[in-house]
Design an enzyme around this catalytic site. Structure first.
Site, PDB file in Angstrom:
ATOM      1  N   ASP A 135       1.862 -17.726   2.809  1.00 21.71           N
ATOM      2  CA  ASP A 135       2.420 -16.740   3.734  1.00 21.71           C
ATOM      3  C   ASP A 135       2.967 -17.324   5.042  1.00 21.71           C
ATOM      4  OD1 ASP A 135       3.107 -14.123   4.443  1.00 21.71           O
ATOM      5  OD2 ASP A 135       1.238 -13.803   5.502  1.00 21.71           O
ATOM      6  N   ILE A 159       6.500  -8.590  -5.160  1.00 21.74           N
ATOM      7  CA  ILE A 159       6.421  -9.157  -6.500  1.00 21.74           C
ATOM      8  C   ILE A 159       5.516  -8.258  -7.339  1.00 21.74           C
ATOM      9  CG2 ILE A 159       5.479 -11.076  -7.864  1.00 21.74           C
ATOM     10  CD1 ILE A 159       8.189 -11.691  -6.631  1.00 21.74           C
ATOM     11  N   CYS A 195      10.048   3.939  -4.648  1.00 20.60           N
ATOM     12  CA  CYS A 195       9.688   3.240  -3.406  1.00 20.60           C
ATOM     13  C   CYS A 195      10.729   3.479  -2.322  1.00 20.60           C
ATOM     14  CB  CYS A 195       9.486   1.747  -3.664  1.00 20.60           C
ATOM     15  SG  CYS A 195      10.904   0.895  -4.387  1.00 20.60           S
ATOM     16  N   CYS A 199       9.694   5.491   1.272  1.00 23.70           N
ATOM     17  CA  CYS A 199       9.524   4.698   2.498  1.00 23.70           C
ATOM     18  C   CYS A 199       9.596   5.605   3.726  1.00 23.70           C
ATOM     19  CB  CYS A 199      10.597   3.616   2.581  1.00 23.70           C
ATOM     20  SG  CYS A 199      10.458   2.599   4.070  1.00 23.70           S
ATOM     21  N   SER A 217       4.855  -1.699   8.266  1.00 24.31           N
ATOM     22  CA  SER A 217       4.001  -2.892   8.248  1.00 24.31           C
ATOM     23  C   SER A 217       4.284  -3.766   9.460  1.00 24.31           C
ATOM     24  CB  SER A 217       4.227  -3.673   6.959  1.00 24.31           C
ATOM     25  OG  SER A 217       3.313  -4.737   6.865  1.00 24.31           O
ATOM     26  N   GLN A 221       2.221  -4.253  13.578  1.00 24.77           N
ATOM     27  CA  GLN A 221       1.796  -5.586  14.006  1.00 24.77           C
ATOM     28  C   GLN A 221       2.418  -6.036  15.328  1.00 24.77           C
ATOM     29  OE1 GLN A 221       1.622  -8.591  10.698  1.00 24.77           O
ATOM     30  NE2 GLN A 221       2.307  -6.878   9.442  1.00 24.77           N
ATOM     31  N   LYS A 223       3.347  -6.209  19.185  1.00 23.87           N
ATOM     32  CA  LYS A 223       2.532  -5.920  20.375  1.00 23.87           C
ATOM     33  C   LYS A 223       3.288  -5.061  21.389  1.00 23.87           C
ATOM     34  CE  LYS A 223      -0.384 -10.033  20.062  1.00 23.87           C
ATOM     35  NZ  LYS A 223      -0.925 -11.223  20.747  1.00 23.87           N
ATOM     36  N   LYS A 298      -6.492  -7.441  19.271  1.00 29.25           N
ATOM     37  CA  LYS A 298      -6.877  -6.029  19.305  1.00 29.25           C
ATOM     38  C   LYS A 298      -5.801  -5.103  19.855  1.00 29.25           C
ATOM     39  CE  LYS A 298      -9.141  -5.769  23.833  1.00 29.25           C
ATOM     40  NZ  LYS A 298     -10.354  -5.406  24.585  1.00 29.25           N
TER      41      LYS A 298
END
Length: 377
Positions: A135, A159, A195, A199, A217, A221, A223, A298
């Site tokens: 990754d 995948i 899919c 979405c 996603s 993540q 900030k 956090k």
């Protein structure tokens, strides 16, 4: 060639012993088709910014390992259901981490398996060289897995394996040994567009193309402040998004519990929201540090928890959000708290926002407070 075929069989057998669920082999030739796609992604400004910026490194394995001849791709499956799920209620609402973040951080687990695989190869071929990646390496795990026959690349860019659906972690080992490559799997998505249709933000702009900047996603993540139109799409997600996987027909009934390290702690995978608002750095590391979803710290999780409380219109969280708005030093967190109070509403929320307006110094937070108070008029 006979010796290489024998070694390949030995590697496959050993991979099963160390808990690798699927393994495939491909050449270390450059990924020319991927290169064209990545250039187009960059032109469209669809990249998230988390990727390796050098497209040459992402598409040419020889830049990661001199003399690279082959790449061994691995897949390890993870569960799609909790064995003992916890449930929230009106007084105690809960958030959710994406399935890929349940249990132990997969980067550590797969890196360990790849290192064992590399050492096994070196025990058979002492001058073998290898480089593992999971990754965070330059190569695109999915492109490697697709070419190595692990699965096909679905319209949601995941995948999909015939055996485990898309609930798999991927990793690869670049080697200087010229193994016989495996054949790719033919695309099986056909005319299905579930899919793309499901979405939440329309990030899947077309089959096989994603605008990463508006993918939930990615949004969970970052900030930074999440643009207002996307906040309501996040729901109670604290990290990641599973929607395009959940609706996929190839994932129906797929739930594998082969690896104890990936079994979720329900209290960590689906935590109470209000306690997250005041959690210390130390507590956060102790509770969530083992999960891949904690890699950004956090702040994003707390911001997402505030959005989730607004999603539930949780009136029991008004005082907690008021405390955040009054005391938290981070502008993004205060701004999100003001928005959440406006969404939840009620006289007490109005009082808190009015009081905050009198002491707040940040122009951005003040603007959000103003918008929230307008909602409550």
């Amino acid at each position: 060639m006979e010796a290489l075929n024998t070694l390949k069989k030995e590697i496959i057998a050993y991979s099963k012993e160390i808990g690798i669920d699927k393994i495939g082999f491909t050449t270390a030739d450059p990924f020319t088709e991927l290169k064209n796609r990545l250039i187009r992604q960059r032109e469209l400004n669809y990249q998230s910014g988390f990727e390796e910026p050098d497209i040459e490194k992402r598409t040419d394995p020889r830049l990661s390992l001199e003399g690279a001849q082959s790449i061994i791709s691995i897949a390890v499956c993870y569960p799609s259901k909790m064995k003992n799920p916890v449930r929230g209620n009106r007084e105690e609402r809960r958030g959710i981490f994406a399935r890929s973040s349940w249990g132990e951080d997969y980067h550590r687990v797969l890196n360990d398996k790849l290192e064992k695989l590399g050492q096994f190869i070196r025990s058979k071929v002492p001058d073998a060289r290898y480089k593992p990646m999971v990754d965070t390496g330059p190569l695109a795990d999915r492109a490697v897995a697709e070419r190595a026959g692990i699965g096909w690349s679905g319209k949601n860019c995941a995948i999909i394996t015939p055996e485990f659906g898309s609930y798999v972690y991927l990793g690869e080992l670049i080697t200087n040994i010229p193994f016989e490559p495996d054949a790719p799997i033919e695309d099986r998505c056909g005319s299905c567009n579930r899919c793309l249709e499901a979405c939440p933000t329309g990030a899947l702009v077309r089959a096989g193309q994603i605008n990463a900047k508006i993918c939930i996603s990615y949004l969970t993540q970052t900030k930074e402040d999440i643009p207002e139109p996307y906040r309501k799409k996040i729901g109670n997600r604290l990290y990641g998004c599973d929607t395009c996987q959940v609706v996929c027909p190839y994932n129906k009934g797929k739930d594998f519990h082969f690896h104890p390290e990936f079994e979720p702690d329900p209290e960590a995978a689906k935590p109470l929201l209000k306690p997250l608002l005041s959690i210390s750095n130390r507590e956060f590391k102790e509770r969530f540090g083992h999960m891949s979803g904690a890699w950004r710290g956090k702040k994003p999780i707390q911001r997402n928890a505030i959005i989730a409380l607004a999603h539930f219109k949780d009136v029991t969280a008004v005082e907690d959000l008021g405390k955040v708005l009054a005391e938290d030093p981070r502008e993004v967190i205060r701004k999100t708290a003001a928005w959440a109070l406006g969404k939840i509403g009620g006289e007490r929320a109005k009082e808190i926002l009015s009081s905050a307006r009198d002491r707040e110094k940040s122009e951005q937070v003040l603007a959000e407070i103003g918008q929230a108070l307008k909602m409550l008029q």
